[in-house]
Design a protein around this motif. Structure first.
Motif, PDB file in Angstrom:
ATOM      1  N   GLU A  57      25.126  -4.611  -2.945  1.00 12.50           N
ATOM      2  CA  GLU A  57      25.887  -4.104  -4.410  1.00 12.50           C
ATOM      3  C   GLU A  57      26.072  -2.815  -4.489  1.00 12.50           C
ATOM      4  N   LEU A  58      25.218  -2.001  -3.724  1.00 14.89           N
ATOM      5  CA  LEU A  58      25.210  -0.380  -4.108  1.00 14.89           C
ATOM      6  C   LEU A  58      26.465   0.021  -3.931  1.00 14.89           C
ATOM      7  N   ALA A  59      27.221  -0.345  -2.580  1.00 14.55           N
ATOM      8  CA  ALA A  59      28.549   0.159  -2.329  1.00 14.55           C
ATOM      9  C   ALA A  59      29.655  -0.226  -3.009  1.00 14.55           C
ATOM     10  N   ALA A  60      29.401  -1.626  -3.456  1.00 15.41           N
ATOM     11  CA  ALA A  60      30.445  -2.103  -4.332  1.00 15.41           C
ATOM     12  C   ALA A  60      30.628  -1.427  -5.867  1.00 15.41           C
ATOM     13  N   ALA A  61      29.172  -1.398  -6.245  1.00 20.91           N
ATOM     14  CA  ALA A  61      29.224  -0.336  -7.615  1.00 20.91           C
ATOM     15  C   ALA A  61      29.670   1.043  -7.663  1.00 20.91           C
ATOM     16  N   LEU A  62      29.606   1.707  -6.357  1.00 20.22           N
ATOM     17  CA  LEU A  62      30.170   3.192  -6.208  1.00 20.22           C
ATOM     18  C   LEU A  62      31.599   3.054  -6.082  1.00 20.22           C
ATOM     19  N   GLY A  63      32.125   1.969  -5.548  1.00 19.68           N
ATOM     20  CA  GLY A  63      33.567   1.698  -5.286  1.00 19.68           C
ATOM     21  C   GLY A  63      34.402   1.671  -6.745  1.00 19.68           C
ATOM     22  N   ALA A  64      33.658   1.477  -7.825  1.00 22.44           N
ATOM     23  CA  ALA A  64      34.263   1.409  -8.942  1.00 22.44           C
ATOM     24  C   ALA A  64      35.004   2.381  -9.495  1.00 22.44           C
ATOM     25  N   GLY A  65      34.403   3.537  -8.788  1.00 25.21           N
ATOM     26  CA  GLY A  65      34.866   4.882  -9.205  1.00 25.21           C
ATOM     27  C   GLY A  65      34.694   5.562 -10.637  1.00 25.21           C
ATOM     28  N   ASP A  66      33.685   5.042 -11.050  1.00 19.41           N
ATOM     29  CA  ASP A  66      33.349   5.667 -12.632  1.00 19.41           C
ATOM     30  C   ASP A  66      31.821   6.130 -12.543  1.00 19.41           C
ATOM     31  N   VAL A  67      31.093   6.161 -11.266  1.00 16.63           N
ATOM     32  CA  VAL A  67      29.562   6.462 -11.234  1.00 16.63           C
ATOM     33  C   VAL A  67      29.483   7.989 -11.196  1.00 16.63           C
ATOM     34  N   ALA A  68      28.770   8.806 -12.214  1.00 19.45           N
ATOM     35  CA  ALA A  68      28.618   9.829 -12.137  1.00 19.45           C
ATOM     36  C   ALA A  68      27.351  10.445 -11.407  1.00 19.45           C
ATOM     37  N   VAL A  69      26.311   9.585 -11.606  1.00 17.42           N
ATOM     38  CA  VAL A  69      25.162   9.868 -10.783  1.00 17.42           C
ATOM     39  C   VAL A  69      24.381   8.710 -10.169  1.00 17.42           C
ATOM     40  N   VAL A  70      23.872   8.745  -9.251  1.00 21.13           N
ATOM     41  CA  VAL A  70      22.993   7.581  -8.863  1.00 21.13           C
ATOM     42  C   VAL A  70      21.464   8.018  -8.879  1.00 21.13           C
ATOM     43  N   LEU A  71      20.713   7.238  -9.471  1.00 19.19           N
ATOM     44  CA  LEU A  71      19.218   7.548  -9.495  1.00 19.19           C
ATOM     45  C   LEU A  71      18.564   6.430  -8.738  1.00 19.19           C
ATOM     46  N   LEU A  72      17.701   6.813  -7.650  1.00 12.53           N
ATOM     47  CA  LEU A  72      17.051   5.725  -6.743  1.00 12.53           C
ATOM     48  C   LEU A  72      15.594   6.169  -6.517  1.00 12.53           C
ATOM     49  N   SER A  73      14.928   5.327  -6.696  1.00 15.86           N
ATOM     50  CA  SER A  73      13.436   5.627  -5.836  1.00 15.86           C
ATOM     51  C   SER A  73      13.716   5.560  -4.414  1.00 15.86           C
ATOM     52  N   HIS A  74      13.045   6.823  -3.759  1.00 15.85           N
ATOM     53  CA  HIS A  74      13.071   6.689  -2.203  1.00 15.85           C
ATOM     54  C   HIS A  74      12.376   5.677  -1.782  1.00 15.85           C
TER      55      HIS A  74
END
Lengths: 413, 413
Positions: free
Chosen positions: A154-171
Motif C-alpha cells: 500500500e505504501l507505494a500506491a499511497a505515495l503515488g497519489a502525489g499529495d503526500v507531504a510527509v511520511v511518518l514511520l516507525s523504524h
C-alpha cells in the motif's frame, strides 16, 4: 529439536566480545529481563553520575552550573554524543522534550516545508502517540492524515497519489518488531515528492542507523529503551543540515533562539538543530542519559546487531515447537531486536506473560494478542535466551498459564 | 539610616516560625544565595529520594514500577500535591513537559475556546519564552499578537477593543518583580470576553495563589525556582474544571488519552487536566519535585508571604542610601519576592553583580540594566538580608565593582 543446548549457549557467551558490558548494568538476581525494549536496565555508572549532578552541580554550585557544568549546552552536547548512534553529524541532533513533542515539531516543520501538499502518510499500526500527535498536527495545519500498512504494497500506491507531504514511520514496529527498509522507503518517499520523519524509539541503540546516508529529513526517538537512560528521560530530535535554515517548528521557546541571552522580543531561530529546542530541560534526568551515552561510546553497533540477530534467531528456533504464531518477520534483515508471538486464543497472551514474570522472565503483553520479548545484547547472555525460551515452553506445555491468578489485570501494563 | 542592625536581624531570626526550614536545605558555606528566583536551593531530602528512585524503582523493580511505584500516575499525583500551592482542586493540575510546551498548549486551547476573536494580548516585557511561544502559537492559529505594559493603563484600553481572545500575563514580572493583581485583571479580562492564561513561574512557592477563587482559565509554571525541584524539572499546567471537557491542546500524545491502554487508533482526550499531558515524563527529575512538594506540604504560605515582604522591605531600606534606582514597586501588595535595582550607568549592573558573587552574595543580572535579588523565606535568614545589603553598599561605596576583572562576561548569564 534445534540442537541448541545450555552448554552451547555458555560457550557462545564465553566467546562473546560484548559479554563484558553485562557487568556494567544492575540486573536483579534471578531475573531474565526481556523488556529492555520498553525500559532499559540501569547502568552501574548512572547512580553516581546522577548523585554528582544533584549534590555537586546543583547543591554546591547552584546557578553557576549553567556555565561551569555546561547545563546550557547540554541539549547540544548530549545530541552530539547521540549522533553517531543514528548516523548523523553532531550538530544535527538535539536532546530535549519528549517523543510526542518532537514528533509534533517535526510534522509541523515538514508540512511547512512542503506547502503544496496536505497529507501526512502514517501507518495503521503505529504506536498510538504517533497516531494521536499526527491527528493533533494535521488539525492545526489544515492537513489530512492517511494510514497504510507499510510492510505491504500500500505504501507505494499511497505515495503515488502525489499529495503526500510527509511520511511518518516507525523504524521498528513496537508490536511486531518489523524493521523497515529505511534507505528504500526514504528514497521512494523523496522520489514521490514527500519528506520523511522516522520514529527511532524501537531501533536506536539496538542496531546501526544511518540517517545522513539515507537522506532522512527528520527523526525522533526516545532514550529510555535500548539506550538505558531511565524512565521518561528526554527524547531527541534529528534535523538534517539542509533544513537548518528553513525548518520552522511552533514550540518556539527561548532555547531555540539564535541569541537567547539578548532577551529580545522577537523570535529568531538558531541555524542548527537547536531551532528544535524550546525551554529548559530536566537536567537531573539528562545526567542519567549522559552516563548511558558515555557507555555507548565504547560500543560497536555492528556487534550489537550481530548478537541481537543471533539471539532473536535462537529464541525463535527454541520456541517454535510450542505452536505460537511468530508475529515478527522470520527474515533477519526485516527484524528489529524483539520477538513477538501470538497464541491462537487472544485471551491467553496476558496470563502467559504473567506466568513468565512469576518465573523471573520479564517480557510484556500488548493488546490485542502480542507477547513481546526484547533482546538487549549489552546485558543479555545466550544462556538467558535459552532459559527464557525453556520457561516459555514449560509454561505452555504444562498449562501453567491457565492458573486463574495470572489472568488478573494490573492497573496498567 | 534605617536603624536596622545585625543584632536586630538575629532577633528576628530567633522569632521566625519558618526558621527551622533552613536546616532542610543544602546551602554552601559562606554563600548568601539570592538567586532562588532563578534556581532554588537543594532540599536535603532530595538526593536520597532521587537515589531511591534510580536504584530501587528503576534499577531493582524495572518496568514493574509503572504500576508498583505509581509512575504512570505521577503527573497527576504530583499535580495534586502542587494544587494547594496555586489554589486549585487536585484534578485541575498536572505536572509534565516544560513551561514553553505548557504555554503553547494553553494558548492554543484558549484560542479554540474563543473562536470569534483572534488576538492574544501579552506584555511588552514578558519573559522571552512567553513572547516567542505566543508568536509560534498565533502563527499556527491564524491569530495575532498585541503587547502592552500591564502595569500601566494600556491593559484596559487594549481589552476594550473587543477582539482579545486570551490574555497571557506573568503573575510576577521576571525582571522588575512587579506582582500583578490576579483577581482584578482576571475579572477585567473576563468582563471583556477574553480568557486568561497566567504564567506563575516567578510566584509559585513565593506567595499564596488562588487560581480557582480568581476564576482563572489556564495557568502554567515552572518548579525549579521557588519550588526548589532542581534544574529544568518539569513544569505544570492548570486547567480550570469548567474547561475539562472542551479545552483542546494539539500535543495530543497517549498520556492525554481517556483510555491510553486500549491502544486505539483515535485520540479521545481525558476529561480532566490529564488532557494537557502528552508523553512519558522524566521520572528521575520528578522524584526531585516530589521531595520538594512533600516539604511544601508542611509550609504555611501566608507566613512565607509575610517573611518575604519583611525581607524585601528590609533590603530596600538598607540599600536605599547608595542611590540605585528601585525598579521593583515600593508598595508591598505590588511586589513579588525579589528586589530589582538599576545603576544610572547601564554598564555597571553586570560588574556589580560579579563583585557581589566574589563576596559570596549570589544575585544575577538581566539585560539591559537590572540587578536581581530573590528572597526565599524558607532558607534565608534576616541576617543574610543584612549581610547582602551591607555587601552591596560596600561594593558601591568603595568602587570595588570597577575592577576590570568583574566586567569579563561569562559564556551565558
Amino acid at each position: 529439536m534445534t540442537g541448541i543446548t545450555r552448554e552451547k549457549c555458555a560457550k557462545l557467551d564465553a566467546a562473546d566480545p560484548l559479554a563484558p558490558f553485562r557487568d556494567e548494568f544492575v540486573l536483579p538476581e534471578g531475573v531474565v529481563y526481556l523488556d529492555g525494549n520498553s525500559l532499559g536496565a540501569l547502568p552501574k555508572a548512572t547512580p553516581g553520575r546522577v548523585a554528582d549532578m544533584v549534590e555537586r552541580e546543583w547543591g554546591r554550585d547552584l546557578v553557576r552550573s549553567w556555565n561551569t557544568a555546561g547545563w546550557w549546552d547540554k541539549p547540544r552536547t548530549l545530541g552530539a554524543k547521540l549522533a553517531p548512534l543514528v548516523g548523523a553529524a553532531p550538530h544535527e541532533v538535539v536532546v530535549g522534550d519528549g517523543t510526542s513533542a518532537n514528533l509534533f515539531k517535526a510534522l509541523v516543520a515538514a508540512l511547512r516545508l512542503n506547502p503544496g501538499r496536505r497529507v501526512v502518510l502514517g501507518e495503521t499500526g503505529n504506536f498510538p502517540t504517533d497516531l494521536y500527535v499526527t491527528q493533533g498536527a494535521v488539525e492545526l495545519m489544515g492537513a489530512a492524515e492517511r494510514r497504510v500498512d507499510p510492510d505491504g504494497p500500500e505504501l507505494a500506491a499511497a505515495l503515488g497519489a502525489g499529495d503526500v507531504a510527509v511520511v511518518l514511520l516507525s523504524h521498528v514496529d513496537y508490536r511486531t518488531g518489523a524493521l523497515r527498509d529505511m534507505p528504500a522507503v526514504t528514497r521512494m518517499a523523496h522520489d514521490s515528492g514527500a519528506l520523511v520523519v522516522w520514529d527511532l524509539c524501537h531501533s536506536v541503540g539496538a542496531l546501526p542507523i544511518e540517517l545522513s546516508a539515507c537522506g532522512v529529513d527528520f527523526a525522533v526517538g526516545c532514550t529510555y529503551k535500548y539506550l538505558n537512560a531511565g524512565p521518561g528521560t528526554p527524547a531527541f530530535g534529528y534535523v538534517a543540515e539542509r533544513h537548518h535554515a528553513t525548518a520552522r517548528q511552533p514550540l518556539s521557546g527561548w532555547h531555540g533562539h539564535i541569541r537567547p541571552f539578548d532577551f529580545t522580543g522577537d523570535y529568531e531561530p538558531a541555524v542548527s538543530a537547536s531551532r528544535f529546542l524550546s525551554g529548559s530541560q530536566p537536567l537531573i534526568a539528562d545526567a542519567a542519559l549522559e552516563a548511558s551515552l558515555d557507555l555507548f561510546a565504547r560500543v560497536d553497533m555492528r556487534r550489537v546487531r550481530e548478537k541481537s540477530l543471533a539471539m532473536t534467531e535462537m529464541f525463535i528456533d527454541l520456541v517454535e515447537p510450542v505452536g505460537l504464531r511468530l508475529v515478527t518477520p522470520r527474515e533477519p534483515e526485516r527484524r528489529g531486536s524483539q520477538v513477538a508471538l501470538a497464541h491462537p486464543d487472544p485471551e491467553a497472551g496476558y496470563p502467559i506473560v504473567q506466568a513468565l514474570i512469576t518465573r523471573g522472565v520479564i517480557g510484556d503483553f500488548r493488546a490485542p494478542d502480542v507477547l513481546r520479548f526484547g533482546f538487549t545484547p549489552l546485558y543479555l547472555r545466550y544462556v538467558d535466551v535459552f532459559d527464557a525460551a525453556t520457561a516459555l515452553v514449560e509454561v505452555l506445555d504444562t498449562d501453567e498459564w491457565r492458573d486463574p491468578r495470572f489472568a488478573e489485570r494490573a492497573q496498567v501494563t
